[in-house]
Scaffold this active site. Structure first.
Site, PDB file in Angstrom:
ATOM      1  N   LYS A  98       0.765  -1.152  -0.034  1.00  0.00           N
ATOM      2  CA  LYS A  98      -0.197   0.087   0.054  1.00  0.00           C
ATOM      3  C   LYS A  98       0.974   1.215   0.011  1.00  0.00           C
ATOM      4  O   LYS A  98       1.584   1.691   0.972  1.00  0.00           O
ATOM      5  CB  LYS A  98      -0.802   0.028   1.251  1.00  0.00           C
ATOM      6  CG  LYS A  98      -2.014  -1.041   1.267  1.00  0.00           C
ATOM      7  CD  LYS A  98      -2.922  -0.850   2.429  1.00  0.00           C
ATOM      8  CE  LYS A  98      -4.114  -1.650   2.294  1.00  0.00           C
ATOM      9  NZ  LYS A  98      -3.960  -2.968   1.845  1.00  0.00           N
ATOM     10  N   ASP A 132      -1.142  -2.145  -4.142  1.00  0.00           N
ATOM     11  CA  ASP A 132      -2.697  -2.252  -3.592  1.00  0.00           C
ATOM     12  C   ASP A 132      -3.480  -0.880  -4.106  1.00  0.00           C
ATOM     13  O   ASP A 132      -2.664   0.011  -4.123  1.00  0.00           O
ATOM     14  CB  ASP A 132      -2.910  -2.459  -2.215  1.00  0.00           C
ATOM     15  CG  ASP A 132      -2.803  -3.995  -1.620  1.00  0.00           C
ATOM     16  OD1 ASP A 132      -2.851  -4.762  -2.422  1.00  0.00           O
ATOM     17  OD2 ASP A 132      -2.533  -4.018  -0.436  1.00  0.00           O
ATOM     18  N   ARG A 182      -4.678  -6.840 -11.050  1.00  0.00           N
ATOM     19  CA  ARG A 182      -5.678  -7.182 -10.116  1.00  0.00           C
ATOM     20  C   ARG A 182      -7.174  -6.753 -10.272  1.00  0.00           C
ATOM     21  O   ARG A 182      -7.251  -5.375 -10.128  1.00  0.00           O
ATOM     22  CB  ARG A 182      -5.353  -7.199  -8.682  1.00  0.00           C
ATOM     23  CG  ARG A 182      -6.339  -7.776  -7.751  1.00  0.00           C
ATOM     24  CD  ARG A 182      -5.874  -7.613  -6.269  1.00  0.00           C
ATOM     25  NE  ARG A 182      -4.477  -8.128  -5.835  1.00  0.00           N
ATOM     26  CZ  ARG A 182      -3.939  -7.512  -4.883  1.00  0.00           C
ATOM     27  NH1 ARG A 182      -4.102  -6.646  -4.267  1.00  0.00           N
ATOM     28  NH2 ARG A 182      -2.629  -8.364  -4.686  1.00  0.00           N
ATOM     29  N   ALA A 187     -13.106  -1.847  -1.606  1.00  0.00           N
ATOM     30  CA  ALA A 187     -13.313  -2.123  -0.436  1.00  0.00           C
ATOM     31  C   ALA A 187     -13.729  -0.724   0.732  1.00  0.00           C
ATOM     32  O   ALA A 187     -13.823  -0.761   1.484  1.00  0.00           O
ATOM     33  CB  ALA A 187     -12.408  -3.006   0.325  1.00  0.00           C
ATOM     34  N   THR A 224     -11.688 -12.129  -6.423  1.00  0.00           N
ATOM     35  CA  THR A 224     -13.111 -12.101  -5.860  1.00  0.00           C
ATOM     36  C   THR A 224     -13.627 -13.462  -5.065  1.00  0.00           C
ATOM     37  O   THR A 224     -12.747 -14.494  -5.406  1.00  0.00           O
ATOM     38  CB  THR A 224     -14.142 -11.933  -7.140  1.00  0.00           C
ATOM     39  OG1 THR A 224     -15.504 -11.819  -6.546  1.00  0.00           O
ATOM     40  CG2 THR A 224     -14.051 -12.830  -8.257  1.00  0.00           C
TER      41      THR A 224
HETATM   42  C1  LIG Z   1      -6.677 -11.107  -3.365  1.00  0.00           C
HETATM   43  C2  LIG Z   1      -7.516  -9.509  -3.170  1.00  0.00           C
HETATM   44  C3  LIG Z   1      -7.106  -8.380  -2.930  1.00  0.00           C
HETATM   45  C4  LIG Z   1      -7.734  -7.266  -2.831  1.00  0.00           C
HETATM   46  N1  LIG Z   1      -7.211  -5.863  -2.980  1.00  0.00           N
HETATM   47  C5  LIG Z   1      -7.841  -4.712  -2.651  1.00  0.00           C
HETATM   48  C6  LIG Z   1      -7.475  -3.553  -3.087  1.00  0.00           C
HETATM   49  O1  LIG Z   1      -6.295  -3.411  -3.456  1.00  0.00           O
HETATM   50  N2  LIG Z   1      -8.218  -2.561  -2.758  1.00  0.00           N
HETATM   51  C7  LIG Z   1      -9.412  -2.757  -2.603  1.00  0.00           C
HETATM   52  O2  LIG Z   1     -10.330  -1.558  -2.484  1.00  0.00           O
HETATM   53  N3  LIG Z   1     -10.114  -3.895  -2.309  1.00  0.00           N
HETATM   54  C8  LIG Z   1      -9.118  -4.997  -2.349  1.00  0.00           C
HETATM   55  N4  LIG Z   1      -9.927  -6.138  -2.236  1.00  0.00           N
HETATM   56  C9  LIG Z   1     -11.341  -6.429  -1.679  1.00  0.00           C
HETATM   57  C10 LIG Z   1     -12.293  -6.214  -2.619  1.00  0.00           C
HETATM   58  O3  LIG Z   1     -12.434  -5.116  -3.294  1.00  0.00           O
HETATM   59  C11 LIG Z   1     -13.698  -6.543  -2.048  1.00  0.00           C
HETATM   60  O4  LIG Z   1     -14.070  -5.584  -0.971  1.00  0.00           O
HETATM   61  C12 LIG Z   1     -13.699  -8.152  -1.542  1.00  0.00           C
HETATM   62  O5  LIG Z   1     -12.932  -9.135  -2.411  1.00  0.00           O
HETATM   63  C13 LIG Z   1     -15.270  -8.377  -1.560  1.00  0.00           C
HETATM   64  O6  LIG Z   1     -15.957  -8.607  -2.642  1.00  0.00           O
HETATM   65  P1  LIG Z   1     -16.163 -10.005  -3.377  1.00  0.00           P
HETATM   66  O7  LIG Z   1     -15.760  -9.770  -4.789  1.00  0.00           O
HETATM   67  O8  LIG Z   1     -15.199 -11.175  -2.701  1.00  0.00           O
HETATM   68  O9  LIG Z   1     -17.545 -10.331  -3.300  1.00  0.00           O
HETATM   69  P2  LIG Z   1     -18.615  -9.668  -2.198  1.00  0.00           P
HETATM   70  O10 LIG Z   1     -19.541  -8.878  -3.076  1.00  0.00           O
HETATM   71  O11 LIG Z   1     -18.312  -9.215  -0.913  1.00  0.00           O
HETATM   72  O12 LIG Z   1     -19.740 -10.897  -2.104  1.00  0.00           O
HETATM   73  C14 LIG Z   1     -20.287 -11.468  -3.112  1.00  0.00           C
HETATM   74  C15 LIG Z   1     -20.436 -12.847  -2.946  1.00  0.00           C
HETATM   75  O13 LIG Z   1     -19.251 -13.748  -2.756  1.00  0.00           O
HETATM   76  C16 LIG Z   1     -19.316 -14.891  -1.791  1.00  0.00           C
HETATM   77  N5  LIG Z   1     -18.603 -14.134  -0.520  1.00  0.00           N
HETATM   78  C17 LIG Z   1     -17.909 -13.056  -0.180  1.00  0.00           C
HETATM   79  N6  LIG Z   1     -17.180 -12.994   0.898  1.00  0.00           N
HETATM   80  C18 LIG Z   1     -17.401 -14.218   1.537  1.00  0.00           C
HETATM   81  C19 LIG Z   1     -16.923 -14.890   2.620  1.00  0.00           C
HETATM   82  N7  LIG Z   1     -16.261 -14.258   3.448  1.00  0.00           N
HETATM   83  N8  LIG Z   1     -17.166 -16.013   2.740  1.00  0.00           N
HETATM   84  C20 LIG Z   1     -18.044 -16.830   2.135  1.00  0.00           C
HETATM   85  N9  LIG Z   1     -18.488 -16.255   0.904  1.00  0.00           N
HETATM   86  C21 LIG Z   1     -18.242 -15.228   0.399  1.00  0.00           C
HETATM   87  C22 LIG Z   1     -20.852 -14.699  -1.227  1.00  0.00           C
HETATM   88  O14 LIG Z   1     -21.382 -15.679  -1.905  1.00  0.00           O
HETATM   89  C23 LIG Z   1     -21.281 -13.173  -1.540  1.00  0.00           C
HETATM   90  O15 LIG Z   1     -22.870 -13.053  -1.764  1.00  0.00           O
HETATM   91  C24 LIG Z   1      -8.946  -7.569  -2.536  1.00  0.00           C
HETATM   92  C25 LIG Z   1      -9.781  -8.604  -2.620  1.00  0.00           C
HETATM   93  C26 LIG Z   1      -9.054  -9.847  -2.849  1.00  0.00           C
HETATM   94  C27 LIG Z   1      -9.579 -10.958  -2.799  1.00  0.00           C
END
Ligand SMILES: Cc1cc2nc3c(=O)[nH]c(=O)nc-3n(C[C@H](O)[C@H](O)[C@H](O)COP(=O)(O)OP(=O)(O)OC[C@H]3O[C@@H](n4cnc5c(N)ncnc54)[C@H](O)[C@@H]3O)c2cc1C
Length: 306
Positions: A98, A132, A182, A187, A224
Site C-alpha cells: 500500500k 494495492d 488485479r 473495499a 473475488t
Molecule cells: C486478493 C484480493 C486483493 C484485494 N485488494 C484490494 C485492493 O487493493 N483494494 C480494494 O479496494 N479492495 C481489495 N480487495 C477487496 C475487494 O475489493 C472486495 O472488497 C472483496 O473482495 C469483497 O468482494 P467480493 O468480490 O469478494 O464479493 P462480495 O460482493 O463481497 O460478495 C459476493 C458473494 O461472494 C461470496 N462471498 C464473499 N465473501 C465471502 C466470505 N467471506 N465467505 C463466503 N462467501 C463469501 C458470497 O456468496 C457473496 O454473496 C481485494 C480482494 C482480494 C480477494
C-alpha cells in the site's frame, strides 16, 4: 448504512480499542491474518505453496503520517523478500504494497522511492510487487507511481476497483502486453459521484472490466470470492483460451479456503492474499463492512471453514 457505519468505525481509534480488547477478537484475527511476525508470514506461505497455491503477502499498515514509519515498512518488505528468496518461496510468493504505508499521504516522491526499493528487492529475489489500491483520492497518484515503477520493473502489478466509474477506461489503458492487473470490486466508502453504489451495478461493472482484461493482452488477476464472478471468469478463460499461465484467481487468506483449493485442483492458478503484522484493525473492519452478512460470517468463521 451498516457498511458506512463500519467503514467510519474503521478510522476510529476509540472503536479500535474496543474491538482490540473484545473477548473473541484474537480468534477472528488469527483466522484472517497470518500472524504478527515475518516468520509467521513465511510459515503461512510455506503451507499454502505446499497446497499448490500462489501467495501475495501484505505487511499490514496504512495511512502512515511519519517518514520513519514509512521507512520501517519499506525495511520490513526488504527483509521479507530476502527471507522468501532464501526459503525458495519465490516466484510462487510475491508482495502486495500500500503506497499510503510508504508515505503517499504526505510525500509522493518518498512513497515512490520506498516502492522502488521494494521492487528492486523483489526483482533480486526473483519475484514481483503488486500495488494495492486505496480510496479514490489516491487512484491517480497510485497509477502515476505505477507507470514510473514499470519503466524499470515492468511486471509491477496494479489493482483496479470495479466500483469506480473510471475503471473500465483504466482497464483499457492497462490491458497491454505484460501488464498485470488485479481486478477487485473495491473495499472503501466512496461517493456516488465517483462510484457505483448498488451491488448490482458493481457486479455489472466487474463483468465489463473482466471482459476487457480477459480479451486484452495483459495478465488479469481476478480477485473475488463471488461464485458468480468466479463462474464468469472460468467461462471467459475458456472463451479467450487463457490457460493457467495467462491469468489467475485471487482470494483473501481465511476466506473460502475450500473454493481456493477446488480451483487450484482444477488446474487454475490461485493466489491467496496473506496479510500479517500488528496493524490488522483497518483490514479486518473492511472485511466486516464488505456486506452485512459478513458480520454473521465472522461469527460463523470461528467454527467453520466453508
Ligand atoms: C486478493 C484480493 C486483493 C484485494 N485488494 C484490494 C485492493 O487493493 N483494494 C480494494 O479496494 N479492495 C481489495 N480487495 C477487496 C475487494 O475489493 C472486495 O472488497 C472483496 O473482495 C469483497 O468482494 P467480493 O468480490 O469478494 O464479493 P462480495 O460482493 O463481497 O460478495 C459476493 C458473494 O461472494 C461470496 N462471498 C464473499 N465473501 C465471502 C466470505 N467471506 N465467505 C463466503 N462467501 C463469501 C458470497 O456468496 C457473496 O454473496 C481485494 C480482494 C482480494 C480477494
Amino acid at each position: 448504512m451498516l457498511r458506512s457505519v463500519i467503514l467510519a468505525a474503521s478510522r476510529s481509534s476509540q472503536v479500535e480499542r474496543l474491538v482490540a480488547t473484545a473477548p473473541y477478537t484474537r480468534d477472528v484475527v488469527r483466522r484472517f491474518v497470518a500472524g504478527a511476525a515475518t516468520d509467521d508470514a513465511l510459515r503461512a506461505t510455506r503451507g499454502l505453496v505446499d497446497d499448490g497455491l500462489a501467495v501475495t503477502l501484505d505487511h499490514l499498515g496504512e495511512d502512515t503520517v511519519r517518514p520513519e514509519q514509512a521507512t520501517a515498512t519499506r525495511d520490513e518488505y526488504l527483509k521479507l523478500l530476502k527471507m522468501l528468496g532464501d526459503a525458495g518461496l519465490t516466484p510462487a510468493a510475491e508482495v502486495s504494497v500500500k503506497l499510503s504505508a510508504l508515505g503517499q499521504m504526505f510525500d509522493e516522491q518518498l512513497a515512490y522511492d520506498n516502492a522502488r526499493a521494494i521492487c528492486a528487492a523483489a526483482d533480486a529475489a526473483g519475484t514481483t510487487v503488486t500495488l494495492d489500491m486505496e480510496d479514490h483520492t489516491t487512484t491517480d497518484s497510485t497509477l502515476e507511481v505505477l507507470s514510473r515503477l514499470r519503466k524499470d520493473f515492468p511486471s509491477t502489478g496494479a489493482v483496479l476497483q470495479a466500483y469506480l466509474r473510471r475503471t473500465e477506461s483504466d482497464c483499457r489503458e492497462l490491458s497491454s502486453a505484460g501488464s498485470r492487473v488485479r481486478l477487485c470490486k473495491g473495499a472503501y466508502k466512496e461517493p456516488e459521484s465517483v462510484a457505483y453504489q448498488s451491488a448490482r451495478e458493481v457486479d455489472k461493472s466487474y463483468v465489463r472490466c473482466m471482459n476487457i482484461l480477459m480479451s486484452g493482452d495483459g495478465y488479469p488477476m481476478l480477485a473475488t470470492h463471488d461464485p458468480r464472478m468466479i463462474a464468469i471468469g472460468e467461462d471467459r478463460a475458456r472463451w479467450f483460451d487463457r490457460g493457467p499461465e495467462r491469468f489467475e484467481f485471487q482470494m483473501l487468506y481465511g476466506i473460502r479456503p475450500e473454493e481456493q483449493a477446488r480451483l487450484a485442483s482444477e488446474g487454475y492458478t490461485v493466489r491467496t492474499y496473506v496479510p500479517y503484522g500488528d496493524e490488522w484493525y483497518g483490514y479486518l473492519m473492511r472485511r466486516l463492512a464488505e456486506r452485512p452478512a459478513n458480520l454473521v460470517f465472522f461469527g460463523r468463521a470461528l467454527i467453520s471453514k466453508k
